[in-house]
Design a protein around this motif. Sequence first.
Motif, PDB file in Angstrom:
ATOM      1  N   VAL A  69     -52.264 -36.586  13.790  1.00  0.00           N
ATOM      2  CA  VAL A  69     -51.612 -35.594  13.804  1.00  0.00           C
ATOM      3  C   VAL A  69     -50.129 -34.805  13.906  1.00  0.00           C
ATOM      4  O   VAL A  69     -49.637 -34.025  13.414  1.00  0.00           O
ATOM      5  CB  VAL A  69     -52.238 -34.500  15.353  1.00  0.00           C
ATOM      6  N   MET A  70     -49.560 -36.381  15.298  1.00  0.00           N
ATOM      7  CA  MET A  70     -48.454 -35.813  14.571  1.00  0.00           C
ATOM      8  C   MET A  70     -47.545 -36.874  13.720  1.00  0.00           C
ATOM      9  O   MET A  70     -46.980 -35.756  12.898  1.00  0.00           O
ATOM     10  CB  MET A  70     -48.332 -37.546  15.967  1.00  0.00           C
ATOM     11  N   GLU A  82     -40.044 -25.366  11.463  1.00  0.00           N
ATOM     12  CA  GLU A  82     -40.672 -25.539  13.073  1.00  0.00           C
ATOM     13  C   GLU A  82     -42.643 -25.324  12.085  1.00  0.00           C
ATOM     14  O   GLU A  82     -42.938 -25.016  11.419  1.00  0.00           O
ATOM     15  CB  GLU A  82     -40.938 -24.173  13.716  1.00  0.00           C
ATOM     16  N   VAL A  83     -43.327 -25.759  12.444  1.00  0.00           N
ATOM     17  CA  VAL A  83     -44.109 -25.594  12.361  1.00  0.00           C
ATOM     18  C   VAL A  83     -45.538 -24.790  13.805  1.00  0.00           C
ATOM     19  O   VAL A  83     -45.513 -25.007  14.724  1.00  0.00           O
ATOM     20  CB  VAL A  83     -45.609 -27.379  12.748  1.00  0.00           C
ATOM     21  N   VAL A  84     -46.129 -24.184  12.970  1.00  0.00           N
ATOM     22  CA  VAL A  84     -47.723 -23.590  13.087  1.00  0.00           C
ATOM     23  C   VAL A  84     -49.089 -24.484  13.380  1.00  0.00           C
ATOM     24  O   VAL A  84     -48.973 -23.911  12.523  1.00  0.00           O
ATOM     25  CB  VAL A  84     -47.384 -21.572  13.582  1.00  0.00           C
ATOM     26  N   HIS A  85     -49.329 -24.870  14.569  1.00  0.00           N
ATOM     27  CA  HIS A  85     -50.600 -24.901  14.546  1.00  0.00           C
ATOM     28  C   HIS A  85     -51.854 -24.404  14.899  1.00  0.00           C
ATOM     29  O   HIS A  85     -51.858 -23.818  16.403  1.00  0.00           O
ATOM     30  CB  HIS A  85     -50.464 -26.483  15.192  1.00  0.00           C
ATOM     31  N   GLN A 104     -45.773 -30.869  23.124  1.00  0.00           N
ATOM     32  CA  GLN A 104     -44.303 -31.511  24.625  1.00  0.00           C
ATOM     33  C   GLN A 104     -43.315 -31.876  24.122  1.00  0.00           C
ATOM     34  O   GLN A 104     -42.433 -32.019  25.014  1.00  0.00           O
ATOM     35  CB  GLN A 104     -45.024 -31.882  25.335  1.00  0.00           C
ATOM     36  N   ASP A 105     -43.306 -32.993  23.145  1.00  0.00           N
ATOM     37  CA  ASP A 105     -42.539 -34.578  22.658  1.00  0.00           C
ATOM     38  C   ASP A 105     -41.803 -33.094  21.217  1.00  0.00           C
ATOM     39  O   ASP A 105     -40.657 -34.097  20.954  1.00  0.00           O
ATOM     40  CB  ASP A 105     -43.378 -35.447  22.265  1.00  0.00           C
ATOM     41  N   TYR A 106     -42.145 -32.165  20.860  1.00  0.00           N
ATOM     42  CA  TYR A 106     -41.277 -31.914  19.528  1.00  0.00           C
ATOM     43  C   TYR A 106     -40.250 -31.004  19.860  1.00  0.00           C
ATOM     44  O   TYR A 106     -40.059 -30.030  19.064  1.00  0.00           O
ATOM     45  CB  TYR A 106     -42.568 -31.175  18.567  1.00  0.00           C
TER      46      TYR A 106
END
Length: 287
Positions: A69-70, A82-85, A104-106
Amino acid sequence: MKKIAIMTDSNSGITQEKGKELGVCVLPMPFFINEKLYFEDITLTQEEFYKYLEEDADISTSQPSPGDVMERWDQLLEEYDEVVHIPMSSGLSGSCETAMTLAQDYDGKVQVVNNQRISVTQEQSVYDAILLRDAGKDAAQIKEILEAEKFESTIYITVDTLKYLKKGGRITPAAAALGTVLNLKPVLQIQGEKLDAFAKVRGWKAAKRTMLKAIETDLKERFKGKEDQLTLGVVCTCGKEDAAEWKEEIHTMFPQFEIMEAPLSLSVACHIGPGAMAVTCTKKVKI
């Protein structure tokens, strides 16, 4: 204006090929079959999956690894701001909750949408995200809008055999045996978080009538006044002829609506088996 990437998983029914056409990143869902790891639409086709099912292979669903995922997010953020997942419903898999924790780490650059959808209803969320992005919304705004709409969809499913519901522990062996003798067809529903029982009828015709009547009721009650924003969907694990006939039945009863069509995601299919049919109703986002 920020460059926004849209990402989903293969539970949406969006294939790798279609994802490329849409400009959407599609994360393949992993499966263990006879202890070997496969990835939907990468190393596992729909045909191969159902062949394994019919052979009573040992099949278990899994969720994408945090590393996979990351890695996808990191690749997208090299090109996008930005990313919308948009993963499958959190009520059906832990993959959404995992992704929300990882995001949360992004520092807000990755927004994970928990809008409780799967299959063509999840696919519609992807189209809604594209529409909102092209209208100038940023990732956080898209997430907020999609999550506000999360209960504006419904799925009704009936199965051909009780074998897989029994295998998954959703019904007891005794209930499965009695249901098979009486030709009982459970009608299941997904309205938000999880797969629930809706009705129990005898035979295919009654099951189809029950699903169509349920959609008709939803149109009159849950979705009243929203008709211009609705799309229906036909989703199956049955053969092409049966799927085409089912789609025609839906179209005949509801000729005023657009009908999306897709195979049922394998994550749901492994719990209900081949030969299943479903009808969906989803409200589209309006700009």
